[in-house]
Design a protein around this motif. Structure first.
Motif, PDB file in Angstrom:
ATOM      1  N   ARG A  97     -10.008  -8.223   3.081  1.00 48.49           N
ATOM      2  CA  ARG A  97     -10.550  -6.699   3.591  1.00 48.49           C
ATOM      3  C   ARG A  97      -9.442  -5.580   3.456  1.00 48.49           C
ATOM      4  N   GLY A  98      -8.353  -6.048   3.379  1.00 46.15           N
ATOM      5  CA  GLY A  98      -7.065  -5.041   3.287  1.00 46.15           C
ATOM      6  C   GLY A  98      -6.697  -4.616   4.890  1.00 46.15           C
ATOM      7  N   SER A  99      -7.174  -5.362   5.881  1.00 47.59           N
ATOM      8  CA  SER A  99      -6.591  -4.879   7.306  1.00 47.59           C
ATOM      9  C   SER A  99      -5.020  -5.420   7.366  1.00 47.59           C
ATOM     10  N   THR A 100      -4.621  -4.644   8.215  1.00 49.51           N
ATOM     11  CA  THR A 100      -3.123  -4.796   8.136  1.00 49.51           C
ATOM     12  C   THR A 100      -2.411  -4.808   9.530  1.00 49.51           C
ATOM     13  N   ASN A 101      -1.300  -5.393   9.710  1.00 54.17           N
ATOM     14  CA  ASN A 101      -0.507  -5.177  10.856  1.00 54.17           C
ATOM     15  C   ASN A 101       0.965  -5.188  10.479  1.00 54.17           C
ATOM     16  N   TYR A 102       1.663  -4.655  11.378  1.00 49.53           N
ATOM     17  CA  TYR A 102       3.209  -4.326  11.241  1.00 49.53           C
ATOM     18  C   TYR A 102       3.943  -4.655  12.494  1.00 49.53           C
ATOM     19  N   ALA A 103       5.203  -5.035  12.271  1.00 54.79           N
ATOM     20  CA  ALA A 103       6.231  -5.076  13.146  1.00 54.79           C
ATOM     21  C   ALA A 103       6.473  -3.731  13.770  1.00 54.79           C
ATOM     22  N   ASP A 104       6.937  -3.492  15.096  1.00 56.83           N
ATOM     23  CA  ASP A 104       6.813  -2.165  15.912  1.00 56.83           C
ATOM     24  C   ASP A 104       8.074  -1.799  15.181  1.00 56.83           C
ATOM     25  N   SER A 105       9.123  -2.358  14.628  1.00 56.34           N
ATOM     26  CA  SER A 105      10.379  -1.763  14.157  1.00 56.34           C
ATOM     27  C   SER A 105      10.020  -0.881  12.953  1.00 56.34           C
ATOM     28  N   VAL A 106       8.953  -1.350  12.179  1.00 55.11           N
ATOM     29  CA  VAL A 106       8.677  -0.626  11.071  1.00 55.11           C
ATOM     30  C   VAL A 106       7.460   0.378  10.986  1.00 55.11           C
ATOM     31  N   LYS A 107       6.743   0.288  12.120  1.00 57.49           N
ATOM     32  CA  LYS A 107       5.399   1.121  12.190  1.00 57.49           C
ATOM     33  C   LYS A 107       5.920   2.586  11.834  1.00 57.49           C
ATOM     34  N   GLY A 108       4.924   3.140  11.200  1.00 58.74           N
ATOM     35  CA  GLY A 108       5.142   4.583  10.829  1.00 58.74           C
ATOM     36  C   GLY A 108       6.171   4.782   9.537  1.00 58.74           C
ATOM     37  N   ARG A 109       6.750   3.994   9.138  1.00 58.56           N
ATOM     38  CA  ARG A 109       7.679   3.944   8.225  1.00 58.56           C
ATOM     39  C   ARG A 109       7.536   3.076   7.044  1.00 58.56           C
ATOM     40  N   PHE A 110       6.719   1.823   7.296  1.00 57.48           N
ATOM     41  CA  PHE A 110       6.743   1.224   5.906  1.00 57.48           C
ATOM     42  C   PHE A 110       4.913   1.272   5.808  1.00 57.48           C
ATOM     43  N   THR A 111       4.534   0.748   4.599  1.00 55.04           N
ATOM     44  CA  THR A 111       2.881   0.640   4.460  1.00 55.04           C
ATOM     45  C   THR A 111       2.934  -0.685   3.272  1.00 55.04           C
ATOM     46  N   ILE A 112       1.964  -1.549   4.018  1.00 52.36           N
ATOM     47  CA  ILE A 112       1.811  -2.519   3.063  1.00 52.36           C
ATOM     48  C   ILE A 112       0.440  -2.360   2.456  1.00 52.36           C
ATOM     49  N   ASN A 157      -3.769  -8.808  -8.203  1.00 53.99           N
ATOM     50  CA  ASN A 157      -3.005 -10.198  -7.604  1.00 53.99           C
ATOM     51  C   ASN A 157      -1.824  -9.602  -7.138  1.00 53.99           C
ATOM     52  N   THR A 158      -1.543  -8.268  -6.927  1.00 55.15           N
ATOM     53  CA  THR A 158      -0.157  -7.735  -6.493  1.00 55.15           C
ATOM     54  C   THR A 158      -0.323  -6.888  -4.968  1.00 55.15           C
ATOM     55  N   MET A 159       0.828  -7.294  -4.284  1.00 51.28           N
ATOM     56  CA  MET A 159       0.888  -6.564  -2.962  1.00 51.28           C
ATOM     57  C   MET A 159       2.269  -5.781  -2.996  1.00 51.28           C
ATOM     58  N   TRP A 160       2.284  -4.727  -2.298  1.00 49.94           N
ATOM     59  CA  TRP A 160       3.362  -3.903  -2.344  1.00 49.94           C
ATOM     60  C   TRP A 160       3.919  -3.680  -0.906  1.00 49.94           C
ATOM     61  N   LEU A 161       5.184  -3.328  -0.647  1.00 43.38           N
ATOM     62  CA  LEU A 161       5.667  -2.678   0.650  1.00 43.38           C
ATOM     63  C   LEU A 161       6.367  -1.434   0.322  1.00 43.38           C
ATOM     64  N   GLN A 162       5.783  -0.348   0.728  1.00 43.55           N
ATOM     65  CA  GLN A 162       6.397   1.069   0.668  1.00 43.55           C
ATOM     66  C   GLN A 162       7.082   1.159   1.956  1.00 43.55           C
ATOM     67  N   MET A 163       8.470   1.341   1.662  1.00 46.07           N
ATOM     68  CA  MET A 163       9.333   1.592   2.710  1.00 46.07           C
ATOM     69  C   MET A 163       9.907   3.141   2.744  1.00 46.07           C
ATOM     70  N   ASN A 164       9.647   3.805   3.763  1.00 47.69           N
ATOM     71  CA  ASN A 164      10.079   5.162   3.680  1.00 47.69           C
ATOM     72  C   ASN A 164      11.156   5.423   5.010  1.00 47.69           C
ATOM     73  N   ASN A 165      11.995   6.544   4.898  1.00 45.92           N
ATOM     74  CA  ASN A 165      12.822   6.707   6.123  1.00 45.92           C
ATOM     75  C   ASN A 165      13.535   5.367   6.336  1.00 45.92           C
ATOM     76  N   LEU A 166      14.332   4.764   5.353  1.00 50.28           N
ATOM     77  CA  LEU A 166      14.892   3.592   5.795  1.00 50.28           C
ATOM     78  C   LEU A 166      16.226   3.868   6.488  1.00 50.28           C
ATOM     79  N   ILE A 167      16.584   2.926   7.209  1.00 51.39           N
ATOM     80  CA  ILE A 167      17.637   2.848   7.979  1.00 51.39           C
ATOM     81  C   ILE A 167      18.635   1.866   7.944  1.00 51.39           C
ATOM     82  N   VAL A 168      19.714   1.790   8.333  1.00 50.40           N
ATOM     83  CA  VAL A 168      20.854   0.803   7.803  1.00 50.40           C
ATOM     84  C   VAL A 168      20.235  -0.497   8.579  1.00 50.40           C
ATOM     85  N   GLU A 169      19.585  -0.619   9.435  1.00 53.41           N
ATOM     86  CA  GLU A 169      18.803  -1.789  10.134  1.00 53.41           C
ATOM     87  C   GLU A 169      17.916  -2.578   9.361  1.00 53.41           C
ATOM     88  N   ASP A 170      17.362  -1.863   8.349  1.00 48.39           N
ATOM     89  CA  ASP A 170      16.365  -2.490   7.512  1.00 48.39           C
ATOM     90  C   ASP A 170      16.927  -3.292   6.294  1.00 48.39           C
TER      91      ASP A 170
END
Length: 121
Positions: free
Chosen positions: A54-69, A76-89
């Motif tokens: 169905r494509g429903s998603t869940n995120y860790a609080d630390s990446v919400k608003g910055r990462f998109t799965i 048969n492919t999945m992606w993780l788009q990571m924006n506004n990256l910080i050193v802690e990533d």
């Protein structure tokens, strides 16, 4: 189930990266796939998950608003788009699959090899 992660690299703070996971052997529509990461000296932690059917998603609080799965089940492919990256990533990112878990109870039962993401200041 076989998972193959790719696309890691090095970026500066504020930059973006997209990592991919090619999946095979997903014989059921009940699979949840997602990403974990492990930074040096730290335990592996959950990042994001997606229900394959169905494509429903869940995120860790630390990446919400910055990462998109996202996923393309036909490819048969999945992606993780990571924006506004910080050193802690900075971490090794692992894709994983769970045959019966929900996006919130997601655990890694099948694992791909990791891909390194390095964010520098």
């Amino acid at each position: 189930v076989q998972l193959q992660a790719s696309g890691g690299g090095s970026v500066q703070t504020g930059g973006s990266l997209r990592i991919s996971c090619a999946a095979s052997g997903l014989t059921s529509s009940t699979y949840t796939l997602g990403w974990f990461r492990q930074a040096p000296g730290k335990e592996r932690e959950f990042v994001a998950s997606i229900l394959w059917s169905r494509g429903s998603t869940n995120y860790a609080d630390s990446v919400k608003g910055r990462f998109t799965i996202s996923r393309d089940s036909a490819k048969n492919t999945m992606w993780l788009q990571m924006n506004n990256l910080i050193v802690e990533d900075t971490a090794v990112y692992y894709c994983a699959a769970d045959p019966l878990g929900t996006v919130r109870s997601f655990k890694g039962y099948f694992w791909g090899q990791g891909t390194q993401v390095t964010v520098s200041s």
